[in-house]
Write a protein that holds these residues in place. Sequence first.
Motif, short mmCIF file in Angstrom:
data_model
loop_
_atom_site.label_atom_id
_atom_site.label_comp_id
_atom_site.label_asym_id
_atom_site.label_seq_id
_atom_site.Cartn_x
_atom_site.Cartn_y
_atom_site.Cartn_z
N THR A 14 0.83 -1.20 0.00
CA THR A 14 0.00 0.00 0.00
C THR A 14 0.86 1.25 0.00
O THR A 14 0.63 2.18 -0.77
CB THR A 14 -0.94 0.01 1.22
N LEU A 15 1.88 1.28 0.86
CA LEU A 15 2.77 2.44 0.93
C LEU A 15 3.53 2.64 -0.38
O LEU A 15 3.86 3.77 -0.75
CB LEU A 15 3.75 2.30 2.09
N GLY A 16 3.78 1.57 -1.10
CA GLY A 16 4.49 1.65 -2.37
C GLY A 16 3.74 2.44 -3.44
O GLY A 16 4.33 2.91 -4.40
N TRP A 17 2.45 2.60 -3.28
CA TRP A 17 1.66 3.37 -4.22
C TRP A 17 1.81 4.87 -3.99
O TRP A 17 1.36 5.68 -4.81
CB TRP A 17 0.20 2.98 -4.14
N GLY A 18 2.43 5.25 -2.87
CA GLY A 18 2.65 6.67 -2.59
C GLY A 18 1.36 7.45 -2.56
O GLY A 18 0.36 7.02 -1.99
N GLU A 35 0.42 6.55 10.54
CA GLU A 35 1.56 6.50 11.45
C GLU A 35 2.86 6.18 10.70
O GLU A 35 3.90 6.75 10.99
CB GLU A 35 1.32 5.46 12.55
N GLU A 36 2.80 5.29 9.74
CA GLU A 36 3.99 4.94 8.97
C GLU A 36 4.46 6.11 8.11
O GLU A 36 5.65 6.36 7.98
CB GLU A 36 3.70 3.71 8.10
N ILE A 37 3.53 6.84 7.54
CA ILE A 37 3.88 8.02 6.75
C ILE A 37 4.56 9.07 7.62
O ILE A 37 5.56 9.67 7.23
CB ILE A 37 2.63 8.59 6.05
N ILE A 38 4.04 9.26 8.83
CA ILE A 38 4.65 10.22 9.75
C ILE A 38 6.07 9.78 10.10
O ILE A 38 6.99 10.61 10.14
CB ILE A 38 3.78 10.37 11.02
N LYS A 39 6.28 8.49 10.35
CA LYS A 39 7.62 7.99 10.66
C LYS A 39 8.58 8.26 9.50
O LYS A 39 9.71 8.69 9.71
CB LYS A 39 7.59 6.49 10.96
N CYS A 40 8.13 8.00 8.29
CA CYS A 40 8.96 8.24 7.11
C CYS A 40 9.28 9.71 6.94
O CYS A 40 10.41 10.09 6.64
CB CYS A 40 8.28 7.70 5.85
N TRP A 41 8.28 10.55 7.14
CA TRP A 41 8.47 12.00 7.02
C TRP A 41 9.49 12.48 8.05
O TRP A 41 10.40 13.24 7.72
CB TRP A 41 7.14 12.72 7.21
N ASN A 42 9.36 12.03 9.28
CA ASN A 42 10.28 12.44 10.34
C ASN A 42 11.70 11.96 10.05
O ASN A 42 12.66 12.69 10.27
CB ASN A 42 9.82 11.92 11.70
N ALA A 43 11.85 10.74 9.56
CA ALA A 43 13.17 10.21 9.22
C ALA A 43 13.80 11.01 8.09
O ALA A 43 14.99 11.34 8.13
CB ALA A 43 13.07 8.74 8.84
N LYS A 44 13.01 11.36 7.08
CA LYS A 44 13.53 12.14 5.96
C LYS A 44 13.93 13.54 6.43
O LYS A 44 14.98 14.05 6.05
CB LYS A 44 12.48 12.25 4.86
N THR A 45 13.12 14.15 7.27
CA THR A 45 13.42 15.48 7.79
C THR A 45 14.71 15.45 8.60
O THR A 45 15.57 16.31 8.45
CB THR A 45 12.25 16.01 8.64
N LEU A 46 14.86 14.45 9.46
CA LEU A 46 16.07 14.32 10.27
C LEU A 46 17.29 14.12 9.40
O LEU A 46 18.33 14.75 9.61
CB LEU A 46 15.91 13.15 11.25
N LEU A 47 17.18 13.29 8.39
CA LEU A 47 18.30 13.04 7.48
C LEU A 47 18.67 14.32 6.74
O LEU A 47 19.85 14.64 6.60
CB LEU A 47 17.95 11.93 6.49
N THR A 48 17.69 15.07 6.28
CA THR A 48 17.93 16.32 5.57
C THR A 48 18.67 17.31 6.47
O THR A 48 19.61 17.97 6.05
CB THR A 48 16.61 16.93 5.08
N LEU A 49 18.24 17.41 7.72
CA LEU A 49 18.88 18.34 8.65
C LEU A 49 20.33 17.93 8.95
O LEU A 49 21.19 18.79 9.08
CB LEU A 49 18.08 18.41 9.96
#
Length: 52
Positions: A14-18, A35-49
């Motif tokens: 399901t997540l693969g469909w974006g 919840e999974e989307i929020i985890k991914c968003w937070n991980a991407k934001t942290l990596l970017t920072l």
Amino acid sequence: MLRVRQLDDVMQWTLGWGGNVKVEGPESFRHQIYEEIIKCWNAKTLLTLRCQ
């Protein structure tokens, strides 16, 4: 519409469909996806920072 017995079996699929997917139910699965989307968003934001 896709009907399944185990929601965990289709989480990654399901997540693969974006942004092209709409989870209509059940509500518990919608919440898991959210919840999974929020985890991914937070991980991407942290990596970017860290890379700046």
